[in-house]
Design an enzyme around this catalytic site. Structure first.
Site, PDB file in Angstrom:
ATOM      1  N   THR A  46      36.463  -9.395 -38.526  1.00  0.00           N
ATOM      2  CA  THR A  46      35.446  -9.783 -39.494  1.00  0.00           C
ATOM      3  C   THR A  46      34.533 -10.461 -39.736  1.00  0.00           C
ATOM      4  O   THR A  46      34.303 -11.274 -40.218  1.00  0.00           O
ATOM      5  CB  THR A  46      36.580  -9.044 -40.801  1.00  0.00           C
ATOM      6  OG1 THR A  46      37.350  -7.261 -40.977  1.00  0.00           O
ATOM      7  CG2 THR A  46      35.202  -7.989 -41.623  1.00  0.00           C
TER       8      THR A  46
ATOM      9  N   HIS B 170      25.568 -25.509 -42.095  1.00  0.00           N
ATOM     10  CA  HIS B 170      25.565 -26.407 -43.053  1.00  0.00           C
ATOM     11  C   HIS B 170      25.292 -27.280 -42.680  1.00  0.00           C
ATOM     12  O   HIS B 170      24.823 -28.534 -43.141  1.00  0.00           O
ATOM     13  CB  HIS B 170      27.627 -26.616 -43.318  1.00  0.00           C
ATOM     14  CG  HIS B 170      28.271 -27.238 -42.535  1.00  0.00           C
ATOM     15  ND1 HIS B 170      28.032 -28.803 -42.163  1.00  0.00           N
ATOM     16  CD2 HIS B 170      28.886 -27.334 -41.422  1.00  0.00           C
ATOM     17  CE1 HIS B 170      29.424 -29.533 -42.089  1.00  0.00           C
ATOM     18  NE2 HIS B 170      29.184 -28.241 -40.793  1.00  0.00           N
TER      19      HIS B 170
ATOM     20  N   GLN C 261      23.638 -31.007 -34.367  1.00  0.00           N
ATOM     21  CA  GLN C 261      22.642 -32.396 -35.167  1.00  0.00           C
ATOM     22  C   GLN C 261      21.048 -32.165 -34.787  1.00  0.00           C
ATOM     23  O   GLN C 261      20.379 -33.045 -35.752  1.00  0.00           O
ATOM     24  CB  GLN C 261      22.626 -33.860 -34.957  1.00  0.00           C
ATOM     25  CG  GLN C 261      24.448 -34.404 -35.409  1.00  0.00           C
ATOM     26  CD  GLN C 261      24.295 -34.241 -36.862  1.00  0.00           C
ATOM     27  OE1 GLN C 261      23.759 -34.625 -37.613  1.00  0.00           O
ATOM     28  NE2 GLN C 261      25.964 -34.064 -37.124  1.00  0.00           N
TER      29      GLN C 261
ATOM     30  N   SER D 217      25.831 -25.717 -35.922  1.00  0.00           N
ATOM     31  CA  SER D 217      26.187 -25.482 -37.280  1.00  0.00           C
ATOM     32  C   SER D 217      25.697 -25.175 -38.049  1.00  0.00           C
ATOM     33  O   SER D 217      24.758 -26.706 -38.911  1.00  0.00           O
ATOM     34  CB  SER D 217      26.892 -26.017 -37.107  1.00  0.00           C
ATOM     35  OG  SER D 217      28.203 -25.870 -38.116  1.00  0.00           O
TER      36      SER D 217
ATOM     37  N   CYS E  95      33.470 -38.261 -40.140  1.00  0.00           N
ATOM     38  CA  CYS E  95      34.905 -36.947 -39.426  1.00  0.00           C
ATOM     39  C   CYS E  95      36.054 -38.306 -38.851  1.00  0.00           C
ATOM     40  O   CYS E  95      37.185 -37.584 -39.080  1.00  0.00           O
ATOM     41  CB  CYS E  95      34.453 -36.304 -37.615  1.00  0.00           C
ATOM     42  SG  CYS E  95      33.093 -34.835 -38.712  1.00  0.00           S
TER      43      CYS E  95
HETATM   44  N1  PLP Z   1      29.415 -30.982 -33.536  1.00  0.00           N
HETATM   45  C1  PLP Z   1      28.418 -32.729 -33.722  1.00  0.00           C
HETATM   46  C2  PLP Z   1      27.737 -33.396 -33.948  1.00  0.00           C
HETATM   47  C3  PLP Z   1      29.067 -32.657 -35.402  1.00  0.00           C
HETATM   48  O1  PLP Z   1      28.064 -33.558 -35.694  1.00  0.00           O
HETATM   49  C4  PLP Z   1      29.946 -31.552 -36.466  1.00  0.00           C
HETATM   50  C5  PLP Z   1      30.227 -32.197 -37.292  1.00  0.00           C
HETATM   51  O2  PLP Z   1      30.651 -33.137 -37.913  1.00  0.00           O
HETATM   52  C6  PLP Z   1      30.714 -30.995 -35.839  1.00  0.00           C
HETATM   53  C7  PLP Z   1      30.605 -30.788 -33.567  1.00  0.00           C
HETATM   54  C8  PLP Z   1      31.245 -30.421 -35.740  1.00  0.00           C
HETATM   55  O3  PLP Z   1      30.487 -28.976 -36.840  1.00  0.00           O
HETATM   56  P1  PLP Z   1      31.347 -28.277 -38.114  1.00  0.00           P
HETATM   57  O4  PLP Z   1      31.590 -29.174 -38.671  1.00  0.00           O
HETATM   58  O5  PLP Z   1      30.632 -26.283 -37.822  1.00  0.00           O
HETATM   59  O6  PLP Z   1      32.701 -27.673 -37.083  1.00  0.00           O
END
Ligand code: PLP
Length: 382
Positions: free
Chosen positions: A242, A206, A184, A204, A330
């Site tokens: 890959t 995205h 985050q 990450s 999530c």
């Molecule tokens: N860790 C945190 C704090 C997140 O907010 C998220 C995604 O919501 C993740 C890990 C997981 O990342 P990814 O969606 O790239 O697998």
């Protein structure tokens, strides 16, 4: 107002147009496999290594410490697995409010191997009690047990921040391995790995307007580890498969753009956060917030007193084309383990508003108007 208002940027962000432009050649003509020796392969290899160099420069580290992965989840799994299997960690100190990508991985290791786990004490908002962390580290050190400390930089539901410099210094003192899930915060804060004592850091793409399915794990150059995913020799034998060239190029470009505009964007988003918070305070009787002190500027996590009107707040806002989430995307459908760990009362309905540089004041004014209606008219559906 006839466009959708997207306020769930902690779940994911829109792909930046500049990022898409940078990726497109690698989804088109430049389709080569980076392991191939001929020109198609070489242009893919150059793109990957340029991306790695750019990311490393932006994070204050060496290119060789950046491993490309499929995202935050894989990076977290890789770091925790390596700490246990390769770096001799037999005890894990973590918190009960980590993302499931960390907490379920730690569950796995503590159930299937001789690894033990304890939680650090948190204050009522979920901030780490650093004295307790030191006490626990000392206790394990005296017993000659090597610790992995896995603590997130910012919580994805409440926005509460951890002082990772301070945690790192404690880990250095007690010879512990430190992993931080910075999913985050990378792209939202300036992170200088030179100044931190950390063995692993996950990010990450995205979450900062890059493509999905693309992430990095920073692995400190002193840490000698084995891969999580076995197969070919990609990523210096640390992550087989890959390479996702377009995803890697997109991640680097997203981080470059985010860093270039970080100061201006963070100031503007902080203003939106403060504006929404003060408007909600003035509008909704009995509202409270899950992080009142220093917290992630992209998140407002609000507790609305539970009424027939607020009960289905997320659904009702969706009916008005406003996208927010209850706690964390999530954990959609189930109770949030974070709110449960923080002892949040069932009398409240938690709504997470999370911003990006794409949001503006007009949107927030509109959102506040709709919330006013929901709260005062006890409206169920429009
Ligand atoms: N860790 C945190 C704090 C997140 O907010 C998220 C995604 O919501 C993740 C890990 C997981 O990342 P990814 O969606 O790239 O697998």
């Amino acid at each position: 107002m006839n466009k959708r208002i997207y306020l769930d940027n902690a779940a994911t962000t829109a792909l930046d147009h500049g990022v898409l432009k940078a990726m497109l050649p690698y989804l088109g003509d430049k389709f080569g496999n980076a392991s191939a020796v001929y020109s198609y392969g070489r242009e893919a290899r150059v793109a990957i290594e340029e991306a790695r160099k750019s990311i490393a420069d932006l994070l204050g580290t060496k290119p060789s410490t950046i491993i490309f992965t499929s995202g935050g989840t894989e990076s977290n799994n890789m770091a925790i697995g390596a700490a246990v299997r390769d770096l001799g960690c037999t005890h894990i100190i973590t918190s009960p409010i980590e993302h499931h990508a960390v907490s379920h991985t730690i569950d796995f290791f503590s159930q299937h191997s001789t690894v033990t786990r304890t939680f650090v004490a948190l204050d009522e908002e979920g901030r780490v009690d650093y004295r307790d962390l030191e006490r626990q580290l000392r206790e394990q050190y005296i017993q000659l047990k090597r610790c992995l400390v896995s603590l997130m930089h910012a919580n994805n539901e409440t926005g509460v921040l951890t002082d990772i410099k301070r945690v790192g210094e404690l880990c250095r003192k007690y010879d512990a391995i430190f992993h931080t899930d910075a999913v985050q915060t990378v792209g939202h804060y300036q992170i200088d790995l030179k100044r931190l004592y950390v063995q692993f850091l996950s990010a990450s793409s995205h979450k900062f307007h890059g493509p999905k399915g693309s992430g990095i794990l920073y692995v400190n150059e002193q840490a000698r580890i084995n891969p999580l995913i076995h197969g070919g020799a990609q990523e210096r034998n640390l992550r087989a498969g890959t390479e996702n060239v377009a995803g890697i190029v997109g991640l680097a470009e997203a981080l470059r753009i985010a860093t270039t505009h970080l100061q201006k964007d963070s100031q503007r988003i902080t203003w939106l956060k403060n504006y929404l918070t003060s408007q909600l305070k003035n509008t909704v009787e009995g509202i409270s917030f899950n992080s009142t002190g220093d917290s992630l500027y992209t998140i407002v996590s609000a507790n609305f007193p539970r009424t027939p009107g607020t009960e289905s707040m997320v659904f009702q806002l969706d009916q008005h084309d406003i996208c927010v989430s209850g706690g964390s995307a999530c954990s959609a459908g189930g109770p949030s383990h974070v709110m449960a760990a923080l002892g949040k009362d069932e009398k409240f309905v938690t709504v997470r508003f999370s911003f990006s540089r794409d949001n503006d004041t007009e949107e927030i004014v509109h959102v506040v108007d709709i919330i006013k209606d929901i709260v005062t008219k006890k409206e169920l559906v429009p």
